[in-house]
Design an enzyme around this catalytic site. Structure first.
Site, short mmCIF file in Angstrom:
data_model
loop_
_atom_site.label_atom_id
_atom_site.label_comp_id
_atom_site.label_asym_id
_atom_site.label_seq_id
_atom_site.Cartn_x
_atom_site.Cartn_y
_atom_site.Cartn_z
N LEU A 165 0.83 -1.21 0.00
CA LEU A 165 0.00 0.00 0.00
C LEU A 165 0.86 1.25 0.00
CD1 LEU A 165 -2.42 -1.49 2.64
CD2 LEU A 165 -3.01 -0.98 0.26
N PRO A 166 0.25 2.41 -0.35
CA PRO A 166 1.07 3.63 -0.50
C PRO A 166 1.78 4.09 0.77
CG PRO A 166 -1.06 3.89 -1.59
CD PRO A 166 -1.13 2.61 -0.81
N THR A 198 6.21 0.58 2.34
CA THR A 198 7.20 1.33 3.13
C THR A 198 6.44 2.28 4.03
OG1 THR A 198 8.77 1.25 1.29
CG2 THR A 198 9.20 2.87 3.01
N LYS A 240 15.06 -0.23 5.86
CA LYS A 240 14.67 0.41 4.59
C LYS A 240 14.89 1.93 4.64
CE LYS A 240 12.20 1.39 0.87
NZ LYS A 240 12.53 1.07 -0.48
N LYS A 245 9.10 10.78 0.13
CA LYS A 245 8.27 10.09 1.12
C LYS A 245 9.16 9.38 2.17
CE LYS A 245 5.81 5.90 1.77
NZ LYS A 245 5.38 4.61 1.26
P1 NAD Z 1 1.04 2.40 -5.98
O1 NAD Z 1 0.37 3.66 -5.57
O2 NAD Z 1 1.28 2.13 -7.43
O3 NAD Z 1 0.22 1.13 -5.41
C1 NAD Z 1 -0.48 1.11 -4.20
C2 NAD Z 1 -1.84 0.52 -4.46
O4 NAD Z 1 -2.60 0.43 -3.25
C3 NAD Z 1 -2.68 1.37 -5.42
O5 NAD Z 1 -3.05 0.60 -6.55
C4 NAD Z 1 -3.91 1.75 -4.59
O6 NAD Z 1 -5.10 1.83 -5.34
C5 NAD Z 1 -3.95 0.62 -3.57
N1 NAD Z 1 -4.73 0.95 -2.38
C6 NAD Z 1 -4.74 2.12 -1.68
N2 NAD Z 1 -5.64 2.03 -0.66
C7 NAD Z 1 -6.19 0.79 -0.75
C8 NAD Z 1 -7.17 0.11 0.02
N3 NAD Z 1 -7.79 0.69 1.06
N4 NAD Z 1 -7.52 -1.14 -0.34
C9 NAD Z 1 -6.93 -1.73 -1.41
N5 NAD Z 1 -5.98 -1.15 -2.17
C10 NAD Z 1 -5.62 0.11 -1.83
O7 NAD Z 1 2.41 2.34 -5.17
P2 NAD Z 1 3.68 1.40 -5.46
O8 NAD Z 1 4.66 2.12 -6.30
O9 NAD Z 1 3.18 0.04 -5.84
O10 NAD Z 1 4.31 1.34 -3.99
C11 NAD Z 1 3.73 0.56 -2.96
C12 NAD Z 1 4.63 0.64 -1.73
O11 NAD Z 1 5.94 0.16 -2.07
C13 NAD Z 1 4.81 2.07 -1.21
O12 NAD Z 1 4.78 2.02 0.20
C14 NAD Z 1 6.17 2.48 -1.74
O13 NAD Z 1 6.80 3.45 -0.93
C15 NAD Z 1 6.90 1.16 -1.73
N6 NAD Z 1 7.99 1.06 -2.72
C16 NAD Z 1 7.80 1.44 -4.01
C17 NAD Z 1 8.84 1.34 -4.91
C18 NAD Z 1 8.67 1.76 -6.36
O14 NAD Z 1 9.68 1.83 -7.09
N7 NAD Z 1 7.45 2.01 -6.84
C19 NAD Z 1 10.09 0.84 -4.50
C20 NAD Z 1 10.25 0.40 -3.18
C21 NAD Z 1 9.17 0.52 -2.30
#
Ligand code: NAD
Length: 294
Positions: free
Chosen positions: A64-65, A95, A170, A245
């Site tokens: 999740l975000p 994260t 992390k 973030k």
């Molecule tokens: P993203 O926003 O693409 O995906 C998160 C998903 O969660 C979204 O599709 C959103 O609709 C869903 N969501 C939100 N609230 C929800 C709920 N109540 N029920 C169900 N689904 C829900 O983000 P991401 O890039 O996939 O990143 C996810 C996590 O991983 C974050 O915490 C980010 O910091 C971490 N992260 C991301 C990366 C990267 O390169 N993108 C790298 C390392 C860590």
């Protein structure tokens, strides 16, 4: 195993797909219907709600975000904890701040449900390739149970200690990375503006004491490394807003721990300015634009 996967975004979608590819029965849920459709066309069964995703699952993974989303998805009355059964394993790969991770895991434990925090590094490329690094916080026996499942999505799976320590690893790593990227940006820009060829200068740094991952693998100066985001307009990679973030999580955690993070606070402000200037969607190495444009 029967796995419920909540959060099918940029990271969650390829992670869930890799679980399915490795023979697990994966049921996915996201609040965005288009993401559910996409996952359904890729072999992920469609759940209609968080509760539906948890029902019948042996393991539930969330991606999740940020912290408020994790609190809400786990804690609200129709959330994960309301439907989780003893014997189930919960894995949060988002994260978030270590304190929230510990609180949610404590609430899970109070219901007799095991939980680990397992944030990742490796970005969307690592998620697609199944080569993520997982930094795992929780009891040793829960880490062992999680390890076999995480192996379908990652290459390095490290037990960092008790609950929340995955998040500690992390955000502290990313604190160092952000500072090092800004330092490399300053050094590269100054050397170039003082008349040095950036490639020659990078070569010297990379065999000298200024060398770091940002200088030798991910150099932010355009044209120095062919495969770095700097040589393709900072497209793809790890977004500057995601770095912002993580730095914000760092400064909050440091406040709670009463530890000065002077460089981290400056780095957080540099990335905040960079985001306000409209660069949040670019790779985080684009922070050098704060220097090149002056
Ligand atoms: P993203 O926003 O693409 O995906 C998160 C998903 O969660 C979204 O599709 C959103 O609709 C869903 N969501 C939100 N609230 C929800 C709920 N109540 N029920 C169900 N689904 C829900 O983000 P991401 O890039 O996939 O990143 C996810 C996590 O991983 C974050 O915490 C980010 O910091 C971490 N992260 C991301 C990366 C990267 O390169 N993108 C790298 C390392 C860590």
């Amino acid at each position: 195993m029967k796995i419920g996967f909540i959060g099918l975004g940029n990271m969650g979608n390829p992670m869930a797909r890799n679980l399915a590819k490795n023979g697990h029965a994966v049921k996915g849920y996201d609040v965005v219907p288009a993401l559910l459709d996409k996952a359904a066309s890729q072999g992920i069964a469609r759940a209609t709600s968080v509760a539906d995703c948890v029902a019948g699952s042996e393991v539930v993974i969330t991606m999740l975000p940020s912290s408020p989303h994790v609190r809400s998805v786990y804690g609200n009355e129709s959330g994960v904890l309301a439907h989780a059964k003893p014997g189930m394993l919960l894995v949060d790969s988002s994260t978030i701040d270590p304190l929230t991770a510990r609180e949610v895991a404590f609430d899970a434990l109070a219901k007799g449900v095991a939980m680990v925090d397992a944030p990742v590094s490796g970005g969307t490329g690592g998620a697609e390739a199944g080569t993520l690094t997982f930094m795992v916080g929780g009891e040793a026996k829960d880490f062992e149970a999680a390890r076999t499942i995480l192996a379908a999505m990652g290459k390095n799976i490290v037990h960092c200690g008790g609950s929340g320590n995955g998040q500690v690893a992390k955000i502290c790593n990313n604190l160092m990375l952000a500072i090092e990227m800004i330092a490399t940006s300053e050094g590269m820009t100054l050397a170039a503006k003082l008349g040095m060829d950036p490639k020659v200068f990078a070569g010297i740094v990379n065999t000298s004491s200024g060398r770091c991952w940002s200088s030798d693998t991910y150099n932010p100066y355009p044209g120095v490394l062919e495969n770095a985001p700097a040589s393709r307009g900072y497209a793809g990679g790890f977004g500057a807003d995601l770095m912002l973030k993580d730095l914000t999580l760092v400064t909050e955690a440091a406040k709670q721990a009463k530890v000065p993070v002077l460089m981290g606070a400056i780095a957080q402000q540099v990335y905040q300015k960079h985001s306000a200037d409209g660069h949040g969607g670019k790779d985080f190495s684009s922070v050098i634009l704060q220097y090149l444009k002056t």
